[in-house]
Design a protein around this motif. Structure first.
Motif, short mmCIF file in Angstrom:
data_model
loop_
_atom_site.label_atom_id
_atom_site.label_comp_id
_atom_site.label_asym_id
_atom_site.label_seq_id
_atom_site.Cartn_x
_atom_site.Cartn_y
_atom_site.Cartn_z
N UNK A 143 0.84 -1.20 0.00
CA UNK A 143 0.00 0.00 0.00
C UNK A 143 0.87 1.24 0.00
N UNK A 144 0.23 2.37 -0.35
CA UNK A 144 0.93 3.65 -0.33
C UNK A 144 0.65 4.43 0.95
N UNK A 145 -0.45 4.09 1.63
CA UNK A 145 -0.86 4.82 2.83
C UNK A 145 -0.96 3.85 4.01
N UNK A 146 -0.42 4.25 5.15
CA UNK A 146 -0.37 3.36 6.31
C UNK A 146 -1.75 2.98 6.81
N UNK A 156 4.76 0.53 1.00
CA UNK A 156 5.91 0.63 0.09
C UNK A 156 5.90 1.92 -0.72
N UNK A 157 4.77 2.63 -0.75
CA UNK A 157 4.65 3.80 -1.61
C UNK A 157 4.13 3.42 -2.99
N UNK A 266 -1.14 9.26 -8.08
CA UNK A 266 0.15 9.39 -8.76
C UNK A 266 0.67 10.81 -8.69
N UNK A 267 -0.21 11.79 -8.85
CA UNK A 267 0.20 13.20 -8.78
C UNK A 267 0.80 13.51 -7.42
N UNK A 268 0.10 13.13 -6.35
CA UNK A 268 0.61 13.40 -5.00
C UNK A 268 1.94 12.68 -4.76
N UNK A 269 2.04 11.45 -5.25
CA UNK A 269 3.29 10.70 -5.05
C UNK A 269 4.44 11.34 -5.80
N UNK A 344 11.75 5.29 -3.72
CA UNK A 344 12.24 3.93 -3.94
C UNK A 344 11.14 2.88 -3.94
N UNK A 345 9.89 3.28 -4.15
CA UNK A 345 8.79 2.32 -4.08
C UNK A 345 8.90 1.26 -5.17
N UNK A 346 9.44 1.63 -6.33
CA UNK A 346 9.59 0.63 -7.40
C UNK A 346 10.53 -0.49 -6.97
N UNK A 347 11.66 -0.13 -6.38
CA UNK A 347 12.60 -1.15 -5.91
C UNK A 347 12.03 -1.94 -4.74
N UNK A 348 11.29 -1.26 -3.85
CA UNK A 348 10.71 -1.96 -2.70
C UNK A 348 9.69 -3.00 -3.16
#
Length: 362
Positions: A143-146, A156-157, A266-269, A344-348
């Motif tokens: 997920x992107x949000x806890x 992971x973002x 995506x914009x916020x990220x 680094x979310x892609x690598x995570x």
């Protein structure tokens, strides 16, 4: 390794999938990637452009929540599941990674049918129906949000394109402003509303063009391909540059001191990853997820928030121009935004794929 990615429909589903594909190929160039999609989605253009194989299944739009409407689509869904299962068989898939949207639902069900490991990635605070379903079939949820309400969630973002994730805005600033025909030393506002533009943002910003010029602020405005808003030309003074579309958003971010935009995940990220503060104008439709995307950024000091109905030239003059006129405040907001971003979310997520596949092969 053979990976099938289910992330079609919108750029918000496709771009994270492609960013993961790029990360997997960086680790092992021989990784075989197959992207599931339908003929209706942006994936028909975006996936081949990035050099990945696209396999199409029949589109089966589903309601966003668990409702009786689900009972009206079993036949079409069955056909899409069978098509997705055939693609998994052909690819000899080791894993399916889903990013939500109506492409993911048949993918999850087909992977479960074939006993293929599943990873679910959810970019929004409120998960959609597809990912709620997918999360029932796996212990591997990113997920992107806890506070995203999915079981077994690991933060992971959102995987981002490398040109965004590695962008040094300060180092690229002069080059980026020159690229768009902007002056190197004036406060710069970037305005954009997504791939199609946003009419309410366009109208308010164009009407405020004289105020921007008077305040010594130059503007880079991506109006969208179907919009023709453009301010009256003015001789001298700060530039107000309008373009229909931008395929170099890395340079657009580097050219800007601040943005005014929608608040998609995506914009916020991307904006927080590059440390660009923004005025977020959430899309006034859907289930309110855009406001939820922006609220943590605003609460952390990395942006401002205004309702679409409240955005006007007067609001811009009284709320945005004073910020742009205060370099110290803009710098502080930039630092705050960057603290909230993740590059680094892609690598995570790629590491998570290797973990799951490795565990299944032992």
């Amino acid at each position: 390794m053979r990976v099938v990615l289910a992330g079609g429909g919108t750029a918000g589903h496709i771009e994270p999938a492609l960013a993961l594909a790029d990360a997997l190929r960086r680790i092992d160039p021989d990784t075989q990637i197959t992207c599931l999609g339908t003929e209706r989605g942006l994936e028909t253009r975006l996936v081949p452009q990035r050099g990945y194989q696209l396999a199409l299944i029949p589109p089966v739009p589903l309601p966003r929540t668990l409702t009786p409407q689900l009972l009206t689509v079993p036949g079409r869904l069955r056909g899409a599941i069978n098509a997705a299962a055939g693609i998994l068989d052909q690819a000899q898939a080791d894993i399916l990674v889903g990013f939500g949207g109506y492409v993911a639902t048949p993918g999850y069900l087909a992977a479960r049918k074939r006993k293929i490991p599943i990873i679910v990635h959810e970019a929004n605070p409120k998960p959609g129906l597809a990912n709620k379903l997918g999360a029932r079939f796996t212990e591997h949820v990113a997920v992107a949000h806890a506070d995203t309400p999915l079981p077994n969630a690991r933060v992971v973002g959102i995987p981002l394109r490398r040109e965004i994730a590695t962008l040094d805005r300060l180092a690229m600033g002069d080059k980026a402003r020159s690229y768009f025909g902007l002056m190197p030393d004036l406060p710069t506002l970037l305005i954009f509303g997504g791939s199609q533009g946003a009419r309410s943002l366009n109208r308010a910003a164009v009407a405020a063009a004289p105020a921007f010029r008077q305040a010594g602020i130059q503007v880079l405005h991506i109006v969208g391909p179907k919009n023709n808003e453009e301010p009256e030309p003015a001789s001298g003074g700060p530039q107000y540059v309008t373009i229909p579309y931008c395929d170099r958003m890395d340079l657009a971010y580097a050219a800007a001191d601040m943005a005014m935009c929608r608040a998609g995940a995506m914009t916020c990220a991307e904006l927080t990853a590059v440390g660009l503060p923004a005025v977020y104008v959430p899309l006034p439709h859907g289930n309110g997820e855009q406001r939820l995307n922006a609220e943590p950024v605003v609460a952390g000091g990395g942006g401002l928030l205004v309702d679409d109905a409240e955005l006007s030239p007067d609001w811009i003059v009284h709320n945005l121009l004073p910020v742009l006129a205060d370099p110290a405040r803009v710098a502080a907001m930039s630092e705050a935004a960057a603290r909230l971003g993740r590059r680094d979310a892609d690598d995570a997520l790629a590491r998570m794929v290797y973990e799951v596949v490795g565990a299944g092969q032992r």
